[in-house]
Design an enzyme around this catalytic site. Structure first.
Site, short mmCIF file in Angstrom:
data_model
loop_
_atom_site.label_atom_id
_atom_site.label_comp_id
_atom_site.label_asym_id
_atom_site.label_seq_id
_atom_site.Cartn_x
_atom_site.Cartn_y
_atom_site.Cartn_z
N GLU A 125 0.82 -1.22 0.32
CA GLU A 125 0.02 0.02 0.38
C GLU A 125 0.22 0.87 0.28
OE1 GLU A 125 -3.35 2.12 2.11
OE2 GLU A 125 -2.63 0.27 3.08
N HIS A 210 -9.49 1.42 0.44
CA HIS A 210 -10.65 1.62 1.57
C HIS A 210 -11.51 2.57 0.52
CE1 HIS A 210 -7.53 4.03 1.48
NE2 HIS A 210 -6.93 3.26 2.65
N ARG A 221 -19.77 18.18 -9.96
CA ARG A 221 -19.31 18.72 -11.37
C ARG A 221 -17.77 17.66 -12.23
NH1 ARG A 221 -20.80 23.28 -9.70
NH2 ARG A 221 -22.30 24.48 -10.58
N ASP A 242 -16.28 -0.74 9.89
CA ASP A 242 -15.62 -0.54 11.08
C ASP A 242 -16.49 0.70 12.25
OD1 ASP A 242 -14.75 1.80 10.46
OD2 ASP A 242 -12.93 1.11 11.27
N GLY A 243 -17.50 1.61 11.24
CA GLY A 243 -18.21 2.65 11.84
C GLY A 243 -17.39 3.75 12.49
N ASP A 268 -8.19 -3.73 7.43
CA ASP A 268 -7.06 -2.38 7.16
C ASP A 268 -6.56 -2.95 8.94
OD1 ASP A 268 -5.56 -0.95 6.67
OD2 ASP A 268 -6.08 0.87 6.94
N LEU A 301 -6.98 8.46 11.84
CA LEU A 301 -7.34 8.00 11.69
C LEU A 301 -5.92 6.53 11.07
CD1 LEU A 301 -10.56 6.75 9.83
CD2 LEU A 301 -10.34 6.48 13.00
N ALA A 302 -5.27 5.80 12.52
CA ALA A 302 -4.47 5.26 11.62
C ALA A 302 -4.48 3.80 11.85
CB ALA A 302 -3.56 4.89 12.28
#
Length: 375
Positions: A125, A210, A221, A242-243, A268, A301-302
């Protein structure tokens, strides 16, 4: 020696069967499934379902692949995720320096030689991403595609190969070159416009990493990467259910937009899955868990603290997805994306399956007929 079972409920990937006999041969494949009873058979009470396949796994069991790209880490990751129903996974290395990428490739090659349970190949990734959309990736390691990386991606001992890249920073010609090397190209961590994304798809990219996260949004547009992902019927999209990464409403939109079979659940997952630890180092930062949310000390987020069976439960309960379809999103559809056998329990199939209780919790996991986890 063959293993004989009486299965209370068996979901074969398409249909539900009740009170069937199943024989698994000593080669780790399903020999027969039959309504008739078997003498001296072990009874499996609950729902037997195909093993889950995760194409994006950064760590587990207290080990993170970037921090220690080794055979031991892969064993720990596989054992941790087997507790939650994963029977096949793509170890994922996020953006890092070249020596770490080489060590990760060597570790995966060794795991495949040693038949480490669950390891399917390697997902890079990065590092060919967009800096503005880097998320938790380390900016100093983001770089263009070079001959050195092409040589690495061309190795023939890595099993299945995936590369997530930003198409504004990798040409269509280079995407075609990666595809010719047997790489599945995914698009992500990108601010590309719709035309650039469309050109990458024409060049052979087949997936989106993701969905919604770290990609140019849908606008009135300009469709952006999100818009192209949703309207590209032939492309697969990974979804972190996961919310935190994606709301239930956004999941519902994707479910309505994508053809059946083109959305696949991914985790992830970071190192804390299958571990009692509450934090871990990531480059020069610290990632901390609060409940099931992972946050870097720099605020973003990690990765996630999600496991595959939790993803199945979440999309089933939050979005009203039929349980069997939710299971397909975690087994059959990832297998189809990777071009491998999986997502089925049928005669001749590899004996990769899981036993679930009424709360959809994993009680047992088998890989190639061998029980690798029991609650």
């Amino acid at each position: 020696m063959a293993q004989n079972y009486i299965v209370e409920q068996l979901f074969d990937g398409e249909r539900l069967h009740r009170d069937v006999s199943m024989v698994v041969d000593d080669a780790g494949r399903v020999q027969s499934i039959d309504p008739a009873g078997l003498p001296e058979a072990e009874r499996l009470c609950g729902l037997l379902a195909p093993g889950l396949i995760d194409v994006q796994v950064n760590g587990g069991g207290g080990a993170l692949f970037n921090n220690d790209p080794s055979l031991d880490t892969l064993r720990r990751m596989g054992a941790a995720h087997a507790r939650y129903g994963t029977t096949g996974f793509m170890p994922t290395l996020i953006t890092d320096e070249a020596p770490v990428m080489e060590r990760a490739a060597d570790a995966v090659a060794a795991a495949l030689r040693d038949a480490v349970p669950g390891v399917l190949g390697l997902h890079f990734e990065g590092p060919h991403l967009s800096v503005p959309k880097k998320g938790t990736h380390e900016e100093r390691f983001i770089r263009p595609l070079s001959p050195a990386e092409l040589r690495l991606y061309g190795r023939g001992d890595l099993g299945l190969k995936m590369v997530t890249l930003a198409p504004e920073n990798v040409s269509a010609e280079d995407i075609r070159r990666l595809v010719s090397l047997g790489v599945r190209v995914c698009l992500g961590h990108s601010g590309a416009d719709g035309d650039t994304v469309a050109a990458a798809l024409r060049a052979g990219a087949t997936g989106f990493t993701h969905l919604y996260n770290a990609m140019s949004p849908l606008e009135s547009r300009e469709p952006g990467m999100v818009g192209l992902a949703l309207i590209s019927d032939d492309a697969w999209c990974g979804l972190i259910a996961d919310g935190h990464h994606v709301s239930a409403e956004a999941m519902l939109l994707a479910l309505k937009a994508k053809p059946r079979g083109k959305l696949m659940l991914v985790t992830d997952a970071m190192s804390l899955v299958g571990s009692d630890e509450a934090s871990f180092p990531l480059f020069d930062r610290v990632v901390t868990r609060e409940g099931d949310k992972l946050t870097s000390s720099t605020g973003e987020l990690a990765g996630s603290h999600l496991d595959m069976i939790a993803a199945v439960r979440n999309i089933h309960h939050w979005c009203g997805v039929d349980l069997f379809e939710a299971l397909r999103m975690a087994s059959l559809y990832p297998a189809q994306y990777l071009g491998i056998e999986g997502g089925r329990i049928e005669e001749g199939a590899r004996a990769n399956y899981i036993l679930l209780n009424s709360e959809l919790q994993v009680q047992k996991t088998w890989i190639d007929g061998r029980e690798v986890f029991s609650q």
